[in-house]
Design a protein around this motif. Sequence first.
Motif, PDB file in Angstrom:
ATOM      1  N   MET A 126       0.852  -1.188   0.000  1.00  0.00           N
ATOM      2  CA  MET A 126       0.000   0.000   0.000  1.00  0.00           C
ATOM      3  C   MET A 126       0.890   1.240   0.000  1.00  0.00           C
ATOM      4  O   MET A 126       2.050   1.173   0.354  1.00  0.00           O
ATOM      5  CB  MET A 126      -0.926   0.004   1.219  1.00  0.00           C
ATOM      6  CG  MET A 126      -1.653  -1.308   1.479  1.00  0.00           C
ATOM      7  SD  MET A 126      -2.376  -2.057  -0.012  1.00  0.00           S
ATOM      8  CE  MET A 126      -3.069  -3.530   0.608  1.00  0.00           C
ATOM      9  N   HIS A 127       0.306   2.347  -0.364  1.00  0.00           N
ATOM     10  CA  HIS A 127       1.110   3.567  -0.460  1.00  0.00           C
ATOM     11  C   HIS A 127       1.521   4.057   0.912  1.00  0.00           C
ATOM     12  O   HIS A 127       0.755   4.023   1.862  1.00  0.00           O
ATOM     13  CB  HIS A 127       0.279   4.642  -1.178  1.00  0.00           C
ATOM     14  CG  HIS A 127       0.882   6.008  -1.107  1.00  0.00           C
ATOM     15  ND1 HIS A 127       2.124   6.293  -1.599  1.00  0.00           N
ATOM     16  CD2 HIS A 127       0.417   7.153  -0.569  1.00  0.00           C
ATOM     17  CE1 HIS A 127       2.396   7.567  -1.382  1.00  0.00           C
ATOM     18  NE2 HIS A 127       1.380   8.114  -0.765  1.00  0.00           N
ATOM     19  N   SER A 128       2.759   4.471   1.032  1.00  0.00           N
ATOM     20  CA  SER A 128       3.216   5.104   2.279  1.00  0.00           C
ATOM     21  C   SER A 128       4.346   6.050   1.894  1.00  0.00           C
ATOM     22  O   SER A 128       4.965   5.894   0.836  1.00  0.00           O
ATOM     23  CB  SER A 128       3.704   4.070   3.287  1.00  0.00           C
ATOM     24  OG  SER A 128       4.940   3.540   2.863  1.00  0.00           O
TER      25      SER A 128
ATOM     26  N   LYS B 261       7.623   4.221   1.351  1.00  0.00           N
ATOM     27  CA  LYS B 261       7.725   3.536   0.058  1.00  0.00           C
ATOM     28  C   LYS B 261       7.973   4.535  -1.055  1.00  0.00           C
ATOM     29  O   LYS B 261       8.743   4.288  -1.974  1.00  0.00           O
ATOM     30  CB  LYS B 261       6.420   2.784  -0.226  1.00  0.00           C
ATOM     31  CG  LYS B 261       6.418   1.348   0.260  1.00  0.00           C
ATOM     32  CD  LYS B 261       5.090   0.702   0.030  1.00  0.00           C
ATOM     33  CE  LYS B 261       4.944   0.213  -1.384  1.00  0.00           C
ATOM     34  NZ  LYS B 261       3.721  -0.596  -1.551  1.00  0.00           N
ATOM     35  N   PHE B 262       7.285   5.670  -0.969  1.00  0.00           N
ATOM     36  CA  PHE B 262       7.434   6.671  -2.015  1.00  0.00           C
ATOM     37  C   PHE B 262       8.850   7.242  -2.013  1.00  0.00           C
ATOM     38  O   PHE B 262       9.455   7.452  -3.075  1.00  0.00           O
ATOM     39  CB  PHE B 262       6.400   7.788  -1.833  1.00  0.00           C
ATOM     40  CG  PHE B 262       6.376   8.767  -2.958  1.00  0.00           C
ATOM     41  CD1 PHE B 262       6.711  10.098  -2.759  1.00  0.00           C
ATOM     42  CD2 PHE B 262       6.051   8.360  -4.250  1.00  0.00           C
ATOM     43  CE1 PHE B 262       6.707  11.001  -3.817  1.00  0.00           C
ATOM     44  CE2 PHE B 262       6.047   9.256  -5.302  1.00  0.00           C
ATOM     45  CZ  PHE B 262       6.376  10.587  -5.079  1.00  0.00           C
TER      46      PHE B 262
END
Lengths: 152, 195
Positions: B1-3, B6-7
């Motif tokens: 999922m986006h975090s 991670k970005f």
Amino acid sequence: MIDLYNIDDAFLILNKKKRFVSILVISFVITLCIIFGITWLSDSYFIMVIDIILTTIYLWVLYTYLFYFRKVYNEEYHFLAKVEQYEHEELNGVVSYLDENITTIKNMEAYTLKVNGRIVYFECSKMPSNIYIDTNVKFIVMDNFVIGYEVL
Amino acid sequence: MHSKRKFKAFLGFNWHWYLIIFTAVIFAFYYLFVSIKTPSYDERISIFIGTKFVESEKLGSDLYTDFNGTEIEEIYVDYSNPADNDYAIIFNTRGMVNTDILILTKGYILDGDYDNLFVKIDQKIIDKYNIDDEKLLYDTDGLVYGIDITQYLKEYIKDDKTYYLFFNKKSEKIGYLNNNSNNDYALKILDNILG
């Protein structure tokens, strides 16, 4: 029992994706109109700098969408679809191990737990504060991921 | 999922693509703008002068004053020193390719070669500008190919040589002097020089 994932969230993801794509298309049209418009009026090097900045920003956003957000949204969507379709199993027991170092499993950031000798993963953002070592828990597990829990 | 983590990791691995995109956009727009701003062959009059030094930008700018509002967007003046070892190559390339007017001293071109390189200046032009006979450059057949414009060039070339103006035979901007002409803007240069 608290369910961590809901198939309705999949539609939210689809909507997020559609919104992002709409923003990209609209900003593409606007950027193109501005670039052609101001370049048509004047071909000075100052206008060239504006064109470069606008185009670069747009291409950066496009690249980020294509190579990051789209992948993230697709993975989220597929995971939720799996939760909906796959067999779930129940796991009861005491948490004997909890590693709060983030592990990335199938592109999800998760903590590693051990219950009854079985290693499962709990998504970081959904981890409640009342689960720790020696907690008696009931987990619903799919594909080694905790998708529902209850603290007993 | 986006975090965010991670970005940030994604940016860490992909920063070079953002740099490549930025660089490519700069090159693309620079090339586009240079192409837009560069006048085409028909929009530019090219003059080549065989001299050691000439105030080329000033000369081009002064000659351009008569062309404001016309299709001509630039008068480009190029020059090269005839005393240089590679002048022959420069003359045959920068000098003769895509130029309209050449300004040279007598003697560099052999008399018999005028016809190969330049158009004959006819009586119509001589009469229009009242050019004295002594200002005309004849070849061995008695035909006029060059016009003495030394007086006009004194402001731009500081030497004591005599300079003659010739029209490139292949120019397409010399009106009736060349059947393939699209316009006669190069001929109109004479209005400024001899007018």
